[in-house]
Design a protein around this motif. Structure first.
Motif, PDB file in Angstrom:
ATOM      1  N   GLU D 115       0.822  -1.196   0.000  1.00  0.00           N
ATOM      2  CA  GLU D 115       0.000   0.000   0.000  1.00  0.00           C
ATOM      3  C   GLU D 115       0.866   1.259   0.000  1.00  0.00           C
ATOM      4  OE1 GLU D 115      -2.986   1.487   3.318  1.00  0.00           O
ATOM      5  OE2 GLU D 115      -3.186  -0.663   2.878  1.00  0.00           O
ATOM      6  N   GLU D 116       1.825   1.241   0.917  1.00  0.00           N
ATOM      7  CA  GLU D 116       2.756   2.353   1.046  1.00  0.00           C
ATOM      8  C   GLU D 116       3.543   2.549  -0.257  1.00  0.00           C
ATOM      9  OE1 GLU D 116       3.180   4.101   3.876  1.00  0.00           O
ATOM     10  OE2 GLU D 116       4.853   5.357   3.158  1.00  0.00           O
ATOM     11  N   ALA D 117       4.013   1.424  -0.804  1.00  0.00           N
ATOM     12  CA  ALA D 117       4.813   1.484  -2.024  1.00  0.00           C
ATOM     13  C   ALA D 117       3.996   2.065  -3.164  1.00  0.00           C
ATOM     14  CB  ALA D 117       5.317   0.095  -2.382  1.00  0.00           C
ATOM     15  N   GLU D 118       2.732   1.678  -3.229  1.00  0.00           N
ATOM     16  CA  GLU D 118       1.875   2.184  -4.297  1.00  0.00           C
ATOM     17  C   GLU D 118       1.753   3.693  -4.239  1.00  0.00           C
ATOM     18  OE1 GLU D 118      -1.387  -1.141  -4.537  1.00  0.00           O
ATOM     19  OE2 GLU D 118      -1.981   0.623  -5.693  1.00  0.00           O
ATOM     20  N   LYS D 119       1.595   4.183  -3.008  1.00  0.00           N
ATOM     21  CA  LYS D 119       1.478   5.638  -2.812  1.00  0.00           C
ATOM     22  C   LYS D 119       2.698   6.341  -3.391  1.00  0.00           C
ATOM     23  CE  LYS D 119      -0.643   5.898   1.491  1.00  0.00           C
ATOM     24  NZ  LYS D 119      -0.343   6.144   2.903  1.00  0.00           N
ATOM     25  N   VAL D 120       3.863   5.818  -3.013  1.00  0.00           N
ATOM     26  CA  VAL D 120       5.108   6.436  -3.472  1.00  0.00           C
ATOM     27  C   VAL D 120       5.212   6.369  -4.988  1.00  0.00           C
ATOM     28  CG1 VAL D 120       7.602   6.234  -3.425  1.00  0.00           C
ATOM     29  CG2 VAL D 120       6.299   5.944  -1.313  1.00  0.00           C
ATOM     30  N   LEU D 121       4.861   5.221  -5.542  1.00  0.00           N
ATOM     31  CA  LEU D 121       4.973   5.066  -6.989  1.00  0.00           C
ATOM     32  C   LEU D 121       4.021   6.005  -7.721  1.00  0.00           C
ATOM     33  CD1 LEU D 121       5.406   1.192  -7.201  1.00  0.00           C
ATOM     34  CD2 LEU D 121       7.097   2.929  -7.790  1.00  0.00           C
ATOM     35  N   ARG D 122       2.836   6.171  -7.180  1.00  0.00           N
ATOM     36  CA  ARG D 122       1.885   7.098  -7.796  1.00  0.00           C
ATOM     37  C   ARG D 122       2.460   8.499  -7.802  1.00  0.00           C
ATOM     38  NH1 ARG D 122      -2.531   3.692  -6.623  1.00  0.00           N
ATOM     39  NH2 ARG D 122      -2.497   2.464  -8.558  1.00  0.00           N
ATOM     40  N   PHE D 123       3.042   8.868  -6.646  1.00  0.00           N
ATOM     41  CA  PHE D 123       3.632  10.197  -6.540  1.00  0.00           C
ATOM     42  C   PHE D 123       4.700  10.388  -7.613  1.00  0.00           C
ATOM     43  CE2 PHE D 123       7.390  12.464  -4.839  1.00  0.00           C
ATOM     44  CZ  PHE D 123       6.874  13.752  -4.864  1.00  0.00           C
ATOM     45  N   LEU D 124       5.483   9.340  -7.858  1.00  0.00           N
ATOM     46  CA  LEU D 124       6.551   9.451  -8.859  1.00  0.00           C
ATOM     47  C   LEU D 124       6.025   9.149 -10.270  1.00  0.00           C
ATOM     48  CD1 LEU D 124       9.437   7.843  -6.843  1.00  0.00           C
ATOM     49  CD2 LEU D 124       9.306  10.210  -7.615  1.00  0.00           C
ATOM     50  N   GLN D 125       4.723   9.076 -10.406  1.00  0.00           N
ATOM     51  CA  GLN D 125       4.069   8.836 -11.687  1.00  0.00           C
ATOM     52  C   GLN D 125       4.524   7.531 -12.327  1.00  0.00           C
ATOM     53  OE1 GLN D 125       4.999  12.476 -13.631  1.00  0.00           O
ATOM     54  NE2 GLN D 125       3.642  13.661 -12.294  1.00  0.00           N
ATOM     55  N   MET D 126       4.637   6.484 -11.485  1.00  0.00           N
ATOM     56  CA  MET D 126       5.031   5.170 -11.995  1.00  0.00           C
ATOM     57  C   MET D 126       3.934   4.132 -11.778  1.00  0.00           C
ATOM     58  SD  MET D 126       8.937   4.899 -10.727  1.00  0.00           S
ATOM     59  CE  MET D 126       9.311   3.444 -11.676  1.00  0.00           C
ATOM     60  N   GLY D 127       2.734   4.602 -11.512  1.00  0.00           N
ATOM     61  CA  GLY D 127       1.646   3.685 -11.194  1.00  0.00           C
ATOM     62  C   GLY D 127       1.427   2.617 -12.247  1.00  0.00           C
ATOM     63  N   ASN D 128       1.656   2.981 -13.528  1.00  0.00           N
ATOM     64  CA  ASN D 128       1.384   2.006 -14.587  1.00  0.00           C
ATOM     65  C   ASN D 128       2.425   0.901 -14.667  1.00  0.00           C
ATOM     66  OD1 ASN D 128      -0.743   3.572 -15.262  1.00  0.00           O
ATOM     67  ND2 ASN D 128       0.424   4.787 -16.754  1.00  0.00           N
ATOM     68  N   ALA D 129       3.610   1.198 -14.143  1.00  0.00           N
ATOM     69  CA  ALA D 129       4.715   0.242 -14.307  1.00  0.00           C
ATOM     70  C   ALA D 129       4.853  -0.685 -13.114  1.00  0.00           C
ATOM     71  CB  ALA D 129       6.024   1.012 -14.522  1.00  0.00           C
ATOM     72  N   MET D 130       3.945  -0.573 -12.165  1.00  0.00           N
ATOM     73  CA  MET D 130       4.113  -1.263 -10.888  1.00  0.00           C
ATOM     74  C   MET D 130       4.451  -2.734 -10.995  1.00  0.00           C
ATOM     75  SD  MET D 130       1.723   0.118  -7.885  1.00  0.00           S
ATOM     76  CE  MET D 130       0.174  -0.082  -8.686  1.00  0.00           C
ATOM     77  N   HIS D 131       3.829  -3.430 -11.936  1.00  0.00           N
ATOM     78  CA  HIS D 131       3.994  -4.881 -11.959  1.00  0.00           C
ATOM     79  C   HIS D 131       5.021  -5.364 -12.974  1.00  0.00           C
ATOM     80  CE1 HIS D 131       0.906  -5.161  -9.043  1.00  0.00           C
ATOM     81  NE2 HIS D 131       0.051  -4.513  -9.805  1.00  0.00           N
ATOM     82  N   LEU D 132       5.722  -4.425 -13.583  1.00  0.00           N
ATOM     83  CA  LEU D 132       6.779  -4.838 -14.501  1.00  0.00           C
ATOM     84  C   LEU D 132       8.012  -5.266 -13.704  1.00  0.00           C
ATOM     85  CD1 LEU D 132       6.603  -2.017 -17.187  1.00  0.00           C
ATOM     86  CD2 LEU D 132       5.660  -4.327 -17.304  1.00  0.00           C
ATOM     87  N   PRO D 133       8.764  -6.227 -14.264  1.00  0.00           N
ATOM     88  CA  PRO D 133      10.032  -6.559 -13.605  1.00  0.00           C
ATOM     89  C   PRO D 133      11.021  -5.422 -13.804  1.00  0.00           C
ATOM     90  CG  PRO D 133       9.812  -7.793 -15.643  1.00  0.00           C
ATOM     91  CD  PRO D 133       8.531  -7.035 -15.456  1.00  0.00           C
ATOM     92  N   ALA D 134      11.839  -5.185 -12.785  1.00  0.00           N
ATOM     93  CA  ALA D 134      12.736  -4.034 -12.839  1.00  0.00           C
ATOM     94  C   ALA D 134      13.738  -4.124 -13.977  1.00  0.00           C
ATOM     95  CB  ALA D 134      13.466  -3.906 -11.502  1.00  0.00           C
ATOM     96  N   ARG D 135      14.056  -5.368 -14.375  1.00  0.00           N
ATOM     97  CA  ARG D 135      15.145  -5.477 -15.347  1.00  0.00           C
ATOM     98  C   ARG D 135      14.769  -4.939 -16.724  1.00  0.00           C
ATOM     99  NH1 ARG D 135      15.614 -11.880 -15.653  1.00  0.00           N
ATOM    100  NH2 ARG D 135      13.402 -12.348 -15.584  1.00  0.00           N
ATOM    101  N   GLY D 136      13.481  -4.774 -17.007  1.00  0.00           N
ATOM    102  CA  GLY D 136      13.114  -4.302 -18.336  1.00  0.00           C
ATOM    103  C   GLY D 136      12.945  -2.796 -18.442  1.00  0.00           C
ATOM    104  N   LEU D 137      13.160  -2.073 -17.354  1.00  0.00           N
ATOM    105  CA  LEU D 137      12.840  -0.637 -17.349  1.00  0.00           C
ATOM    106  C   LEU D 137      13.859   0.204 -18.098  1.00  0.00           C
ATOM    107  CD1 LEU D 137      11.660  -0.009 -13.678  1.00  0.00           C
ATOM    108  CD2 LEU D 137      10.283  -0.540 -15.699  1.00  0.00           C
ATOM    109  N   SER D 138      13.393   1.368 -18.580  1.00  0.00           N
ATOM    110  CA  SER D 138      14.304   2.322 -19.204  1.00  0.00           C
ATOM    111  C   SER D 138      15.037   3.096 -18.121  1.00  0.00           C
ATOM    112  CB  SER D 138      13.505   3.300 -20.071  1.00  0.00           C
ATOM    113  OG  SER D 138      12.624   4.020 -19.231  1.00  0.00           O
ATOM    114  N   LEU D 139      16.108   3.790 -18.517  1.00  0.00           N
ATOM    115  CA  LEU D 139      16.914   4.488 -17.507  1.00  0.00           C
ATOM    116  C   LEU D 139      16.124   5.507 -16.699  1.00  0.00           C
ATOM    117  CD1 LEU D 139      19.718   4.730 -16.242  1.00  0.00           C
ATOM    118  CD2 LEU D 139      20.107   6.666 -17.770  1.00  0.00           C
ATOM    119  N   PRO D 140      15.318   6.376 -17.349  1.00  0.00           N
ATOM    120  CA  PRO D 140      14.564   7.347 -16.543  1.00  0.00           C
ATOM    121  C   PRO D 140      13.677   6.654 -15.508  1.00  0.00           C
ATOM    122  CG  PRO D 140      14.410   7.877 -18.861  1.00  0.00           C
ATOM    123  CD  PRO D 140      15.114   6.567 -18.782  1.00  0.00           C
ATOM    124  N   MET D 141      13.070   5.538 -15.917  1.00  0.00           N
ATOM    125  CA  MET D 141      12.226   4.815 -14.985  1.00  0.00           C
ATOM    126  C   MET D 141      13.059   4.214 -13.858  1.00  0.00           C
ATOM    127  SD  MET D 141       9.165   5.146 -15.825  1.00  0.00           S
ATOM    128  CE  MET D 141       7.909   3.900 -15.641  1.00  0.00           C
TER     129      MET D 141
END
Lengths: 322, 404, 292, 244
Positions: D115-141
Motif C-alpha cells: 500500500e505504502e509502495a503504491e502511494k510512493v509510486l503514484r507520486f513518482l508517476q510510476m503507477g502504470n509500471a508497478m507490476h513490470l520486472p525491474a530489469r526491463g525498465l528504461s533508464l529514466p524509470m
C-alpha cells in the motif's frame, strides 16, 4: 500462480502420506524416504542458497551435527528425541559460528569457506574417536519403537511439510523480501535498512536446524554412521544440486528437483550400473544448458511468458495483485 | 496457466505412484521360477571401485562354475548386483532393494568394512543372511546378529597371529602402528594395540594417515625418530606401495615390517608394475590366501583369473569367489530359497576342502580361517608362519635400505 | 641437531610436493581470475591428464617427464572445447549454474574414464624412483620429486611470464580486473577466456603428468586436489597466479610439518583452518593484493 | 534547526584525499544540490553520510545525533534514504516489490508495505509500471525506481547521487519538478549533480560546490553563480555556455 504452487505442494504431501496405503516394499520406502528427505534438505538449503543467494556447500556440517548429536548424546544415556534436539542445537551453534565468519564474505569466498568448515568438522570427527567413534563408526538409536522404514519415511514427509510451511511463510514475509533483496544486491538492501548479516544469519539458523533434523532421521534409518558418510561434501552438494536443478529461490523447486533427481538416480543405477554417474552428470549438464533457471523456475517462466502478464522469474508470492 | 501447472504435477505424481506400484508388485513373481537370484552389494564405482571389480571377477568365476555344473536346485543362478558407490548409505539402500524388490534370499557383501558394518542392522531387521567376503574390521561382527557370517579372518585374528609370530621370533620390545583412518585401519590398529599390550610389546607410536595422498614422508620421519623394532601397517594397496617407497627415501629401518594384510598381501604388491617392487622385499604380512597356497584348486583359480582379467588375483577376489560357493552350498543344503532355512544351513555348513581352506562358522558366524604370515622373498610371497604351513624361513632382521 | 635436520627434511619435502600443488593451484587461479568460475572439475581434469600421460607411457613408451607435454596439449584442447561448447553458452547466468555445470562435467569425466579404462588403479615404475639425492648425511631428496619440482618451477615461471608479459596474458589480466571495460578496449573476451580456461586446465594436466611417477591413478584420484586447489586460490588472493603458486608451496610445507609434529591425519584439517583464518582475517589472501 | 550538519569531515583512500575538511549544514525542508565534476568527491560524501564509509576526521550530525560511525542500515533507520549513482535495481523483482522493500522499514505486513509502495509510486508517476520486472525498465524509470525505494523508507533526508545523470534535459527537468515537491512530504533532499545547471538553478534551495574534495562555495544558486572562485574553478565556461 501462487495458489497453483501451493496446490501442487499439498498434492505431493497427500500422495506422500498416502503412499503407505499402496507401497509395501521397504526398498521403495527407502527410495521415497530419500526423495522426501532431500526435498526437505533442498528446501532447507534453499532458504540460504535460493532466497538469500548464499551458495553454501557446507551444509553437511549441520546434517552431520544432527546425526552425530543423536548418536553421541543418546549413547550418553539421553532419550533419543532429546538427543536429536541437542543435535539440532549443536547444528544451530555451528551455523552461528560458520555464519559469523563466512557471511562477511561474498560470492565464491563464502562458498569456499562453507566447504572448509564442513571439511574441518569431518576430519575432526574422524580423529576424535573418543567422542565420535572415529572411522569405526557409531551406532545410532532408532527414533521410533518400531523403527521401520515406514515410520521414518512418514517422518521425512512431515519434515518436508514443515520445510514447505517455513518456505511459504518466508516467501510471503518481510523476511523473505529482505533475503531476496540481499540476493539481488546486497548494497541496495543495506540502503533500505536491511541488516544483511542478521537476515542471512537468521536464514542460516533456520536452515541448519531443518538440515540437522534431516541428518537425525537419516542416521536413525541407517542405524550406523561414520564421518565420511554424514559429514561428506557429497551430502552438501547433493542438497544444493537438488535445489538448484529444481529451481533455486522458488517455492516448489527443491521438491520437484528431489522427486526427479533422487528417483532418476536410483532408476539409473538399476539400469546402467557402472555408467549411472555418467548419465547423472549428463543430466545435470543438460538441465544447466537448457533449463537455465532450474526445472521449476524455467517451467514457471515459460508458462508466464505465454500468459499476457509479464512478471519476474523469481517472483515472490505475495499480495502483488491489487 | 494454473491448470497447466497443476496438470503437469499430476502427471508427475501419477508417474511416481505408478512406478512405485509396479516396482512393488510386478518383479516379485519372476525371481523364483527358474532362476535363483543371489544379491551382491559391492563398490562398482567410487573410491573402492578397483576392489569392487575384483569382487565381480571372483563372483563371475564362481558363477560360471556353478552354472556349468547345472546350477542350484535345478535352477540357473543369477547374481543381482547393487553398486554401493563406495558409500555406506547406498549399501544400506542396496539391502532394501535386493530384499524387497528382487526378493533375494541371501546377500553377499559389501566390499569395505565401513559399508559392511553399515548393512548389518538392515539385514538383521529384514532377516536375510549376509555373507561377508572381505570386511576385516572386527566391528562388523560386534552386534552379535544371528544373520551375519564372515568368510575372512578379522582384525583381531590378524593382530594375534602377528604377535604370536613375533614372539616366536625373539619377542621384539617396541612397535609403531601406522594405519589409514578408515574403519578397516582403525579397527586393525585397535586390535593390535590390545594384542601388543597383552604380549608385553610397547607401542611407541601410533600414526593415522589420510588415505590415498601422495606424500607420507613426514609421517615416516616421525616414526623413525621413535626407532621402533616393529612396524605394523594397516593399509590398502596403493598406500602400501607409497609407504614402502617413501620408507626407503626416509631411511626407516625397523627389524620387522609387518602388516594387517590387504595392501601388503595383494598379489600386485611385490611386483614393480603395480606395486612396490623391490621395496616390498622382506615385508611380513598376514594373509588369508595366496595363489601358492596349499589348498586344493588355488592354482586353478589363479589360472582362471589370469585368463579372465590378465592379472593375478588378490585375496579379495578369491574371498568373493568362495563366498558365492559357500552361499550356493548353503542353499543346496537348505534345499530351499527361504532365508531362514539358508541361515540355518549356513550355521551347519561344513566345507572341509575348499580353495580357501575349510569353511565352517563358529556360533558367532565367524569362519575360523587360518591366518598365515608371509614374507616377500625374491619378489614372491612365502609362507613363513605357522611352522606347519611354512614354505620358507623368515629373514630377520630386515636389512637396512643402504645394505640391500 | 637431529631435530633441526628432521624439520629441514620435512620442509624440503614439503617444497617438492608443494611445487606440484602450485601448478594445480595456478591453473585454478587463472580460471578463477579471468572468469570468476569456481571449477569443480579441476581435479577431474588433472586425473585425465594423468591418464593421458599414462597411456603415452604404456602405448608409446614415452617417459612421463616428456609425456606431460602431450597431457598438457590434450587438456588444453579439452578445456578449450569445454569452454566453447558448454561454459560459454551459460556465461552470464548465475554462479549456481556454472558451478553445477563443472560439477556435472566432473562426474562425466570421472565415470567416463572408469568406463573406458576400468576402475582399477595403475602406476608406472621408473628406475629413477629409487634414486635419492643426498645432501650431507641427514638430508635426502627423491629424484622423481626433484625432477618434477624443476619442471614445475620452469612451467610456473613460464605461466607467470605468459600472464604478465604477453598480449593474451595482459588481456586476461584486464578481464580479471574489469570484465565490463575489457571489451571496450578491443579485447575479444570470449577468445581470451576460452584460451585461459584451456591453459588453466592444461596446468592441472601437467601436474597430473608429473605426479604420475610418484603416485598412482584411478578414476577418482583427482577429487582431493580440487579442494586443495580452492584453498590455494583463496590463500593466494583470488585469482592471483603468483599468489596461488606461493600458497601451493606453503601448503606442501605446512602439511609436512603437521605430519611431522602432530600427525598426518590432521594435515587436511590444518589446511582448512589456515584457509579459514586467512579468509576471516585477511580476505584478500596472504599473497594477494586484489581487494575482495 | 539544522537537520544535517557536517563538521570538518575528511576521508582518505590510501594517498588520495577524497573529501577534505568539508563543513556545511542543511535545514529541514530544504532541497540542496552538491555540484562538482566527476571525481570531486560527491559520491564519497554521500557514502559518508549514509554510513557506508566513516570519516577519518570530523563528525557528522543528523537530527542532532552523532552518526559518524553508523552502519548503512542503521542510518536508514534514523531516516537517511539514499539512491546510487549507478542504478541498482533488484532486477528480478517487480517495480512494486522493489519499492516495498523500502516500505518494510516501518511495517512487517506485506500488504501494508504494498500500500505504502503504491502511494510512493503514484507520486513518482510510476503507477502504470508497478507490476513490470525491474530489469526491463528504461533508464529514466530506473532512476525513479531508485528514488521510490528510498522514499518508501519515509526518510527525513534523502541523498540522491547523480540524480539526473544520463537523462535528457527534459527528463531531468521533469524529475526535478517532482523532487521540488519533496518538502511537502516533510522530506529534505541532498542531490548530487555534475553540471546540469538548468536543474540546479531552478530547483535548488541551496548549492554546495565541491572541487577535488574541497568545498569551494556554499549558498543560494544565485550567490554561487556569482561567486568568482566557483566560476573560476568550475562553473565559469559551462555556465556561460548555457547562457543562464
Amino acid at each position: 500462480m501462487r495458489r497453483a504452487q501451493l496446490l501442487i505442494a499439498i498434492l505431493f504431501l497427500i500422495l506422500g502420506l498416502a503412499a503407505p496405503l499402496v507401497v509395501r516394499s521397504d526398498y521403495l520406502f527407502q527410495v521415497l524416504f530419500r526423495v522426501f528427505l532431500f526435498a526437505a534438505l533442498g528446501l532447507a538449503w534453499n532458504l540460504v542458497g535460493g532466497y538469500a543467494g548464499q551458495l553454501s556447500l557446507g551444509h553437511a556440517a549441520y546434517f552431520g551435527a544432527g546425526a552425530y548429536g543423536l548418536a553421541v548424546f543418546s549413547k550418553a544415556g539421553i532419550h533419543p528425541w532429546l538427543a536429536l534436539l541437542l543435535g539440532v542445537l549443536l547444528a544451530v551453534l555451528f551455523a552461528a559460528l560458520i555464519g559469523g565468519v563466512s557471511f562477511r564474505l561474498r560470492g565464491p569466498y563464502f562458498t569456499l569457506a562453507t566447504i572448509a568448515f564442513a571439511e574441518v568438522l569431518r576430519v575432526a570427527a574422524k580423529n576424535l574417536a573418543a567422542v565420535t567413534g572415529g572411522d569405526v563408526g557409531l551406532q545410532v538409536p532408532g527414533l521410533f519403537v518400531k523403527s521401520s522404514g515406514r515410520s521414518l519415511y512418514l517422518a521425512a514427509v512431515l519434515l518436508t511439510a514443515v520445510a514447505l510451511c517455513i518456505t511459504a511463510w518466508v516467501s510471503r514475509s518481510k523476511f523473505g523480501y529482505y533475503l531476496m533483496a540481499i540476493r539481488e544486491d546486497e548494497d541496495t538492501a543495506l540502503s533500505v535498512g536491511v541488516n544483511a548479516t542478521r537476515c542471512k544469519l537468521r536464514a542460516l539458523l533456520i536452515s541448519a536446524a531443518l538440515t540437522a533434523l534431516g541428518g537425525g532421521l537419516y542416521g536413525s534409518l541407517f542405524l550406523f554412521i561414520v564421518p565420511d558418510q554424514v559429514l561428506s561434501i557429497d551430502i552438501s552438494s547433493e542438497m544444493a544440486i537438488v535445489a538448484m536443478l529444481g529451481g533455486a529461490g522458488t517455492f516448489l523447486g527443491p521438491l520437484i528437483g528431489s522427486v526427479i533427481l533422487e528417483s532418476a538416480a536410483e532408476l539409473l543405477k538399476n539400469i546402467f550400473h557402472e555408467a549411472h554417474l555418467l548419465i547423472y552428470g549428463l543430466l545435470i549438464v543438460l538441465v544447466v544448458l537448457f533449463l537455465p533457471e532450474g526445472i521449476a523456475g524455467t517451467l514457471a517462466h515459460r508458462l508466464r511468458r505465454k500468459s499476457a502478464i509479464a512478471a519476474p522469474p523469481f517472483k515472490a508470492p505475495g499480495p502483488v495483485s491489487s | 496457466m494454473r491448470s497447466a501447472h497443476a496438470s503437469s504435477a499430476a502427471v508427475l505424481a501419477c508417474a511416481l505412484a505408478l512406478t512405485g506400484c509396479q516396482g512393488g508388485v510386478s518383479q516379485k513373481g519372476e525371481g523364483s521360477r527358474n532362476k535363483i537370484k543371489i544379491g551382491t552389494i559391492t563398490s562398482l564405482t567410487g573410491s573402492n571401485a578397483a576392489f569392487g571389480q575384483a569382487h565381480k571377477n571372483g563372483y563371475a568365476i564362481a558363477l560360471d562354475e556353478l552354472n556349468s555344473r547345472g546350477g542350484l536346485l535345478g535352477k540357473t543362478v543369477e547374481l543381482d548386483y547393487y553398486d554401493d558407490q563406495s558409500r555406506p548409505d547406498q549399501a544400506v539402500q542396496g539391502v532394501s532393494k535386493l530384499v524387497d524388490l528382487d526378493n533375494v534370499p541371501i546377500i553377499l557383501g559389501a566390499y569395505s568394512s565401513e559399508n559392511t558394518r553399515a548393512i548389518v542392522p538392515a539385514v538383521t531387521q529384514k532377516q536375510v543372511p549376509l555373507l561377508m567376503p572381505t570386511a576385516t574390521a572386527d566391528n562388523v561382527m560386534e552386534t552379535g546378529s544371528p544373520w551375519t557370517f564372515r568368510i575372512c579372518a578379522g582384525s583381531g585374528a590378524y593382530a594375534t597371529a602377528t604377535v604370536a609370530f613375533l614372539k616366536g621370533m625373539g619377542a621384539p620390545k617396541t612397535m609403531a602402528i601406522i594405519y589409514e583412518n578408515t574403519n578397516f585401519g582403525q579397527s586393525n590398529a585397535q586390535a593390535m594395540q590390545a594384542a601388543a599390550k597383552q604380549a608385553g610389546i610397547e607401542v611407541v607410536d601410533t600414526e593415522a594417515y589420510q588415505a590415498s595422498t601422495p606424500d607420507y614422508k613426514a609421517l615416516l620421519q616421525r616414526v623413525k625418530a621413535r626407532s621402533p623394532a616393529v612396524i605394523y601397517f594397516a593399509s590398502y594397496l596403493l598406500d602400501a606401495s607409497t609407504l614402502m617407497r617413501q620408507a626407503e627415501q626416509v631411511g626407516l629401518n625397523p627389524a620387522y615390517y609387518t602388516s594387517a594384510g590387504t595392501g601388503f598381501a595383494a598379489a600386485e604388491f611385490p611386483t614393480p608394475d603395480k606395486g612396490a617392487g623391490r621395496n616390498a622385499e622382506y615385508t611380513f604380512s598376514v594373509s588369508q590366501w595366496l595363489p601358492s597356497a596349499k589348498w586344493k584348486g588355488s592354482k586353478e583359480f589363479d589360472d582362471k583369473y589370469v585368463q579372465r582379467t590378465g592379472s593375478h588375483p588378490a585375496y579379495h577376489a578369491i574371498e568373493a569367489y568362495i563366498t558365492l560357493l559357500a552361499a550356493a552350498e548353503a542353499i543346496k543344503k537348505a534345499n530351499s530359497t527361504d532365508p531362514k532355512a539358508i541361515r540355518d544351513a549356513l550355521k551347519q555348513l561344513d566345507m572341509p576342502e575348499t580353495t580357501f581352506g575349510p569353511i565352517r562358522f563358529d556360533p558367532k558366524g565367524q569362519n575360523q580361517h587360518p591366518v598365515l604370515i608371509t614374507q616377500v622373498q625374491g619378489g614372491q610371497y612365502k609362507v613363513v608362519w605357522p611352522a606347519d604351513a611354512a614354505e620358507s624361513k623368515p629373514i630377520i632382521p630386515t636389512p637396512p635400505w643402504t645394505k640391500r | 641437531m637431529e631435530r633441526f635436520f628432521s624439520a629441514l627434511q620435512a620442509i624440503l619435502n614439503g617444497v617438492l610436493t608443494g611445487s606440484l600443488y602450485a601448478l594445480i593451484g595456478m591453473g585454478m587461479a587463472l580460471i578463477f581470475g579471468v572468469m570468476r568460475i569456481v571449477n569443480f572439475a579441476h581435479g577431474a581434469f588433472m586425473m585425465v591428464g594423468m591418464y593421458v600421460t599414462y597411456l603415452l607411457f604404456q602405448g608409446a613408451g614415452l617417459n612421463p617427464y616428456f609425456g606431460f607435454i602431450g597431457s598438457a596439449m590434450f587438456l588444453f584442447l579439452l578445456g578449450y572445447l569445454f569452454y566453447r561448447g558448454l561454459l560459454k553458452p551459460i556465461r552470464g547466468r548465475s554462479d549456481f549454474m556454472q558451478i553445477l555445470l563443472t560439477l556435472g562435467f566432473g562426474l562425466i569425466l570421472t565415470d567416463g574414464i572408469q568406463l573406458l579404462f576400468g576402475a582399477d588403479y595403475h602406476q608406472i615404475n621408473l628406475p629413477l624412483l629409487g634414486k635419492n639425492l643426498r645432501l650431507g648425511s641427514q638430508i635426502s631428496l627423491n629424484a622423481p620429486w626433484l625432477i618434477s619440482f624443476g619442471i614445475a618451477l620452469m612451467l610456473g615461471a613460464l605461466l607467470y611470464f605468459f600472464v604478465m608479459h604477453t598480449m593474451l596474458g595482459r588481456a586476461a589480466r584486464a578481464i580479471a580486473q574489469n570484465r565490463y571495460a575489457a571489451p571496450l578496449m578491443g579485447i575479444n573476451v570470449d577468445r581470451v577466456q576460452a584460451l585461459s580456461f584451456g591453459i588453466g586446465v592444461a596446468a592441472a594436466g601437467v601436474a597430473g603428468g608429473l605426479l604420475l611417477p610418484v603416485f598412482y591413478l584411478y578414476p577418482t584420484v583427482g577429487d582431493q586436489f580440487t579442494l586443495k586447489a580452492f584453498v590455494m586460490v583463496v590463500l593466494g588472493g583470488m585469482g592471483s597466479i603468483q599468489g596461488a603458486a606461493m600458497a601451493g608451496l606453503v601448503l606442501g610445507v605446512v602439511e609436512n610439518l603437521t605430519s611431522l609434529y602432530w600427525g598426518n591425519e590432521w594435515a587436511l584439517a590444518v589446511d582448512f583452518v589456515i584457509f579459514l583464518s586467512v579468509l576471516s582475517l585477511r580476505p584478500s589472501g596472504i599473497f594477494g593484493s586484489q581487494r575482495v | 534547526m539544522a537537520l544535517l550538519e557536517l563538521n570538518r569531515v575528511s576521508k582518505r583512500f590510501g594517498g588520495l584525499l577524497a573529501v577534505n575538511q568539508v563543513s556545511f549544514s542543511i535545514n529541514e525542508g530544504v532541497v540542496a544540490f552538491i555540484v562538482g565534476p566527476n571525481g570531486a568527491g560527491k559520491t564519497t560524501l554521500f557514502n559518508l553520510i549514509a554510513g557506508v564509509f566513516h570519516p577519518d576526521e570530523g563528525n557528522i550530525h543528523f537530527a542532532s545525533k552523532e552518526i559518524s560511525q553508523l552502519s548503512p542500515d542503521r542510518a536508514v533507520h534514523l531516516g537517511i534514504g539514499r539512491t546510487f549513482q549507478i542504478v541498482r535495481p533488484l532486477r528480478n523483482l517487480s517495480v512494486l516489490e522493489n519499492t516495498m522493500l523500502g516500505a518494510f522499514l516501518h511495517t512487517r505486513s506485506p500488504a501494508k508495505a504494498a500500500e505504502e509502495a503504491e502511494k510512493v509510486l503514484r507520486f513518482l508517476q510510476m503507477g502504470n509500471a508497478m507490476h513490470l520486472p525491474a530489469r526491463g525498465l528504461s533508464l529514466p524509470m530506473l532512476k525513479r525506481l531508485e528514488i521510490a525505494r528510498a522514499l518508501a523508507t519515509r526518510p527525513k533526508l534523502i541523498l540522491l547521487d547523480e540524480v539526473v545523470a544520463g537523462l535528457s534535459t527534459s527528463e531531468a527537468l521533469a524529475l526535478a519538478e517532482l523532487l521540488r515537491r519533496l518538502p511537502e512530504w516533510g522530506i529534505s533532499a541532498v542531490a548530487g549533480v555534475e553540471h546540469v545547471m538548468q536543474v540546479v538553478m531552478r530547483m535548488a534551495d541551496r548549492v554546495i560546490v565541491l572541487d577535488h574534495g574541497t568545498m569551494i562555495g556554499e549558498g543560494t544558486p544565485q550567490e554561487m553563480v556569482r561567486k568568482p572562485e566557483v566560476i573560476e574553478a568550475y562553473l565559469g565556461s559551462k555556465y556561460k555556455e548555457l547562457g543562464l
